[in-house]
Design a protein around this motif. Structure first.
Motif, short mmCIF file in Angstrom:
data_model
loop_
_atom_site.label_atom_id
_atom_site.label_comp_id
_atom_site.label_asym_id
_atom_site.label_seq_id
_atom_site.Cartn_x
_atom_site.Cartn_y
_atom_site.Cartn_z
N LEU A 1 0.82 -1.21 0.00
CA LEU A 1 0.00 0.00 0.00
C LEU A 1 0.85 1.25 0.00
CD1 LEU A 1 -2.54 1.78 0.46
CD2 LEU A 1 -2.42 1.15 2.88
N HIS A 2 1.81 1.32 0.91
CA HIS A 2 2.54 2.56 1.12
C HIS A 2 3.55 2.85 0.01
CE1 HIS A 2 0.90 3.37 5.14
NE2 HIS A 2 0.84 2.06 5.24
N ARG A 3 3.94 1.84 -0.73
CA ARG A 3 4.89 2.06 -1.83
C ARG A 3 4.23 1.91 -3.20
NH1 ARG A 3 9.87 -1.74 -0.61
NH2 ARG A 3 10.40 -1.00 -2.71
N ALA A 4 2.92 1.84 -3.22
CA ALA A 4 2.19 1.72 -4.49
C ALA A 4 2.30 3.02 -5.27
CB ALA A 4 0.74 1.38 -4.24
N ASP A 5 2.27 2.91 -6.59
CA ASP A 5 2.26 4.10 -7.44
C ASP A 5 0.87 4.73 -7.47
OD1 ASP A 5 5.00 3.86 -8.39
OD2 ASP A 5 4.29 2.10 -9.49
N ARG A 6 -0.14 3.90 -7.21
CA ARG A 6 -1.51 4.41 -7.23
C ARG A 6 -2.35 3.56 -6.28
NH1 ARG A 6 -4.19 8.09 -9.94
NH2 ARG A 6 -6.38 7.85 -10.54
N VAL A 7 -3.23 4.21 -5.54
CA VAL A 7 -4.09 3.53 -4.57
C VAL A 7 -5.55 3.77 -4.94
CG1 VAL A 7 -4.78 3.38 -2.15
CG2 VAL A 7 -2.38 3.79 -2.73
N VAL A 8 -6.28 2.67 -5.02
CA VAL A 8 -7.72 2.72 -5.31
C VAL A 8 -8.43 1.96 -4.21
CG1 VAL A 8 -9.56 2.11 -6.94
CG2 VAL A 8 -7.32 2.86 -7.81
N ALA A 9 -9.52 2.50 -3.70
CA ALA A 9 -10.30 1.83 -2.66
C ALA A 9 -11.77 1.85 -3.02
CB ALA A 9 -10.10 2.50 -1.30
N ARG B 1 2.53 0.23 -10.27
CA ARG B 1 2.00 -0.79 -9.36
C ARG B 1 0.81 -0.20 -8.62
NH1 ARG B 1 7.67 -1.22 -8.79
NH2 ARG B 1 8.51 -3.27 -9.35
N ILE B 2 -0.30 -0.89 -8.69
CA ILE B 2 -1.54 -0.38 -8.11
C ILE B 2 -1.94 -1.25 -6.93
CG2 ILE B 2 -4.00 0.05 -8.50
CD1 ILE B 2 -3.40 0.72 -11.36
N PHE B 3 -2.31 -0.60 -5.84
CA PHE B 3 -2.88 -1.27 -4.67
C PHE B 3 -4.37 -0.96 -4.65
CE2 PHE B 3 -4.58 -1.15 -0.40
CZ PHE B 3 -4.09 -2.32 0.19
N ALA B 4 -5.19 -2.00 -4.53
CA ALA B 4 -6.64 -1.82 -4.48
C ALA B 4 -7.18 -2.43 -3.19
CB ALA B 4 -7.31 -2.45 -5.69
N TYR B 5 -7.98 -1.67 -2.47
CA TYR B 5 -8.57 -2.15 -1.22
C TYR B 5 -10.03 -2.49 -1.45
CZ TYR B 5 -9.48 -2.62 3.76
OH TYR B 5 -9.82 -3.12 4.99
N ASN B 6 -10.36 -3.76 -1.25
CA ASN B 6 -11.71 -4.25 -1.46
C ASN B 6 -12.41 -4.41 -0.12
OD1 ASN B 6 -14.05 -5.68 -1.97
ND2 ASN B 6 -13.08 -7.31 -3.16
N SER B 7 -13.12 -3.36 0.29
CA SER B 7 -13.96 -3.45 1.49
C SER B 7 -15.41 -3.48 1.03
CB SER B 7 -13.72 -2.26 2.42
OG SER B 7 -14.07 -1.06 1.79
N GLY B 8 -16.21 -4.28 1.70
CA GLY B 8 -17.59 -4.46 1.26
C GLY B 8 -18.42 -3.21 1.45
N LEU B 9 -19.10 -2.78 0.40
CA LEU B 9 -20.07 -1.70 0.48
C LEU B 9 -21.45 -2.31 0.55
CD1 LEU B 9 -18.73 0.98 -2.04
CD2 LEU B 9 -18.14 0.60 0.36
N VAL B 10 -22.24 -1.86 1.49
CA VAL B 10 -23.53 -2.51 1.73
C VAL B 10 -24.47 -2.38 0.53
CG1 VAL B 10 -24.75 -0.57 2.80
CG2 VAL B 10 -25.25 -2.93 3.53
N VAL B 11 -24.27 -1.37 -0.32
CA VAL B 11 -25.14 -1.27 -1.50
C VAL B 11 -24.98 -2.47 -2.41
CG1 VAL B 11 -25.40 1.25 -1.51
CG2 VAL B 11 -23.44 0.20 -2.68
N THR B 12 -23.78 -3.07 -2.43
CA THR B 12 -23.61 -4.27 -3.25
C THR B 12 -24.30 -5.46 -2.61
OG1 THR B 12 -21.45 -4.73 -2.23
CG2 THR B 12 -21.46 -3.42 -4.24
N ASP B 13 -24.26 -5.55 -1.27
CA ASP B 13 -25.01 -6.60 -0.58
C ASP B 13 -26.51 -6.44 -0.81
OD1 ASP B 13 -22.93 -8.05 1.14
OD2 ASP B 13 -22.57 -5.97 1.69
N ILE B 14 -26.99 -5.21 -0.77
CA ILE B 14 -28.41 -4.95 -0.95
C ILE B 14 -28.84 -5.40 -2.35
CG2 ILE B 14 -30.18 -3.17 -1.14
CD1 ILE B 14 -28.59 -1.57 0.96
N ALA B 15 -28.07 -5.00 -3.35
CA ALA B 15 -28.43 -5.34 -4.73
C ALA B 15 -28.45 -6.85 -4.95
CB ALA B 15 -27.46 -4.68 -5.70
N ASP C 1 -6.03 7.61 -4.33
CA ASP C 1 -6.05 8.36 -5.59
C ASP C 1 -7.42 8.34 -6.26
OD1 ASP C 1 -3.13 9.10 -5.94
OD2 ASP C 1 -2.95 6.93 -5.68
N ALA C 2 -8.18 7.28 -6.03
CA ALA C 2 -9.51 7.20 -6.63
C ALA C 2 -10.34 6.20 -5.85
CB ALA C 2 -9.42 6.77 -8.09
N GLU C 3 -11.64 6.47 -5.74
CA GLU C 3 -12.56 5.49 -5.19
C GLU C 3 -13.19 4.73 -6.36
OE1 GLU C 3 -13.89 6.74 -0.80
OE2 GLU C 3 -15.13 7.63 -2.39
#
Length: 329
Positions: free
Chosen positions: A241-249, A293-307, A273-275
């Motif tokens: 995460l901390h050495r990534a060139d780009r962070v997306v969450a 190098r991109i780091f992506a954080y996959n945390s669950g959003l409840v709207v996806t659970d709802i759908a 850098d972007a959601e």
């Protein structure tokens, strides 16, 4: 979906397990949930978290509204035994849906299968949007619930992947990963790796789904130029995460709530850098160059659970599944 305002349809684990839904359908439902959120039609407030000082359990509550389906829902999640092995842990999660047009309850369901499908579908969407052009290899770290469907979903959005690797320490889990892959893609081969850091060096996409006790800790220096690392559980070190060139969450706020083990010594995170919802609709850029190098954080959003939960509820009603309970009488 219920006869009156005093009954609630309960959908058990076995009810949900019997409902057929394809991987592309799951990906489509999840993607449209992100689009609705990015377009301001849905609401996904920050989740609430409770955790005791010794860290033996964690619980979450997530409220949201799907503005496309006009559904309001709350999801609860409780895991006990985080200080113990997987076989000694207890995990319970529920989703309760209400129709915001009629004002009536839709269903209350075990949310285990919804989460087991939603999360790898999100990883697959992240890979579709963020993997380097021409990506051919993927490594999944972990063989639990999230690891078992990670590769089938990745192949759903990145069908050109031809080297599929998995690292795990549980023989039964490794067997389950192989079985799930061959169930959906019978012609694909699985490579079980022993040296996870060496395997990561050859992977275009790394998906870390392992539990907290995993010995795996892939460092940023292990990743090849252009690699995408996706964090779902554990298995990659904070340096990715901390050495990534780009962070997306999927959500910067939720990353700071649920990803505290990835913070630096001062408890800080690098800026996102972007959601991801903005990336899906083209409002923000995902990958900017083939080499970053991109780091992506996959945390669950409840709207996806709802759908996805609402889709399961629709299918359950069509099939006559569930038990009616007069909860409010």
């Amino acid at each position: 979906m219920t006869a009156d305002d005093s009954t609630l349809r309960l959908l058990s684990t076995s009810d949900i397990a019997g409902i057929e839904i394809s991987l592309p359908d799951v990906v489509d439902v999840v993607e449209h949930a992100y689009r609705a959120l990015a377009e301001g039609r849905s609401a996904n407030p920050r989740k609430l978290t409770v955790k005791p000082e010794n860290g033996h359990s964690v619980s979450y509550a997530m409220l949201g509204r799907d503005g496309v389906r006009n559904v309001v829902a709350i999801k609860t999640s409780y895991k006990h035994g985080l200080d113990k092995g997987r076989e000694e842990q207890h995990y319970y999660t529920t989703l309760t849906l209400y129709d915001d047009i009629t004002g009536l309850p839709v269903a209350m369901m075990d949310c285990g299968r919804v989460g087991s499908l939603r999360t790898p579908a999100v990883s697959a969407l992240l890979a579709r949007e963020l993997a380097a052009p021409g990506s051919r290899s993927a490594l999944v770290i972990g063989t639990g619930t999230q690891g078992r469907l990670a590769l089938p979903f990745l192949l759903t959005t990145l069908p050109d992947l031809d080297r599929l690797m998995v690292y795990g320490t549980h023989p039964d889990g490794l067997a389950a990963v192989r079985e799930r892959l061959h169930h959906y893609f019978p012609d694909r081969e699985l490579e079980v790796v022993d040296d996870v850091r060496a395997a990561a060096a050859g992977a275009d996409v790394v998906v870390a789904t392992a539990g907290g006790h995993t010995p795996a800790a892939v460092e940023a220096s292990d990743l090849k130029p252009g690699a995408l690392s996706i964090l779902v559980g554990h298995g990659i070190a904070p340096s990715t995460l901390h050495r990534a060139d780009r962070v997306v969450a999927t959500s910067e706020a939720q990353m700071k709530v649920t990803g505290t083990d990835m913070a630096d010594a001062d408890g800080d995170f690098p800026p996102v850098d972007a959601e991801f919802p903005d990336v899906v609709v083209g409002r923000a850029k995902g990958r900017q160059s083939a080499e970053e190098r991109i780091f992506a954080y996959n945390s669950g959003l409840v709207v996806t659970d709802i759908a996805l939960g609402h889709r399961f509820a629709q299918l359950a009603v069509e099939q006559g599944l569930g038990t009616r309970v007069s909860l409010w009488r």
